[in-house]
Design a protein around this motif. Structure first.
Motif, PDB file in Angstrom:
ATOM      1  N   SER A 131       0.814  -1.223   0.000  1.00 48.32           N
ATOM      2  CA  SER A 131       0.000   0.000   0.000  1.00 48.32           C
ATOM      3  C   SER A 131       0.847   1.273   0.000  1.00 48.32           C
ATOM      4  O   SER A 131       0.326   2.354  -0.211  1.00 48.32           O
ATOM      5  CB  SER A 131      -0.927   0.011   1.222  1.00 48.32           C
ATOM      6  N   GLY A 132       2.145   1.135   0.261  1.00 50.19           N
ATOM      7  CA  GLY A 132       3.020   2.300   0.321  1.00 50.19           C
ATOM      8  C   GLY A 132       3.041   2.966   1.684  1.00 50.19           C
ATOM      9  O   GLY A 132       3.707   3.978   1.880  1.00 50.19           O
ATOM     10  N   GLU A 133       2.326   2.398   2.646  1.00 50.90           N
ATOM     11  CA  GLU A 133       2.284   2.948   4.008  1.00 50.90           C
ATOM     12  C   GLU A 133       3.646   2.842   4.696  1.00 50.90           C
ATOM     13  O   GLU A 133       3.989   3.651   5.554  1.00 50.90           O
ATOM     14  CB  GLU A 133       1.222   2.190   4.812  1.00 50.90           C
ATOM     15  N   GLN A 134       4.416   1.839   4.306  1.00 52.47           N
ATOM     16  CA  GLN A 134       5.714   1.596   4.932  1.00 52.47           C
ATOM     17  C   GLN A 134       6.710   1.190   3.855  1.00 52.47           C
ATOM     18  O   GLN A 134       6.374   0.413   2.956  1.00 52.47           O
ATOM     19  CB  GLN A 134       5.573   0.482   5.977  1.00 52.47           C
ATOM     20  N   ALA A 135       7.925   1.689   3.937  1.00 54.58           N
ATOM     21  CA  ALA A 135       8.960   1.311   2.975  1.00 54.58           C
ATOM     22  C   ALA A 135       9.400  -0.127   3.228  1.00 54.58           C
ATOM     23  O   ALA A 135       9.491  -0.567   4.377  1.00 54.58           O
ATOM     24  CB  ALA A 135      10.157   2.246   3.107  1.00 54.58           C
ATOM     25  N   ASN A 136       9.676  -0.854   2.157  1.00 54.31           N
ATOM     26  CA  ASN A 136      10.169  -2.226   2.269  1.00 54.31           C
ATOM     27  C   ASN A 136      11.676  -2.180   2.425  1.00 54.31           C
ATOM     28  O   ASN A 136      12.417  -2.021   1.467  1.00 54.31           O
ATOM     29  CB  ASN A 136       9.775  -3.023   1.032  1.00 54.31           C
TER      30      ASN A 136
END
Length: 79
Positions: free
Chosen positions: A35-40
């Motif tokens: 979702s782009g909420e957190q960077a991988n």
């Protein structure tokens, strides 16, 4: 703790001895990545107790049956 990781674990498990498979449900963190909420920034495997040491077979292990595996299960109903 650095800014590249969370203070709380995403998943955990208890070891049962050598030559055993372990599973972690990482659905929530992967969903945040998608979702782009957190960077991988990947995952860190760390022993929970002080000087606890845990060894895992690598992709270069002589026994292919012990090499790590990533199993992804998904369903269209989650999206």
């Amino acid at each position: 703790m650095g800014s590249d990781r969370h203070g709380d674990p995403e998943a955990g498990f208890s070891t049962r001895g050598i030559r055993a498979w372990y599973e972690m449900d990482l659905t929530d963190v992967v969903q945040r990545w998608v979702s782009g909420e957190q960077a991988n920034r990947g995952l860190l495997l760390q022993a929970a107790h002080g000087n606890g040491v845990v060894y895992f077979a690598s992709t270069e292990n002589r026994d292919p049956g012990l090499r790590p595996r990533l199993v992804v299960e998904y369903g269209l109903d989650r999206w």
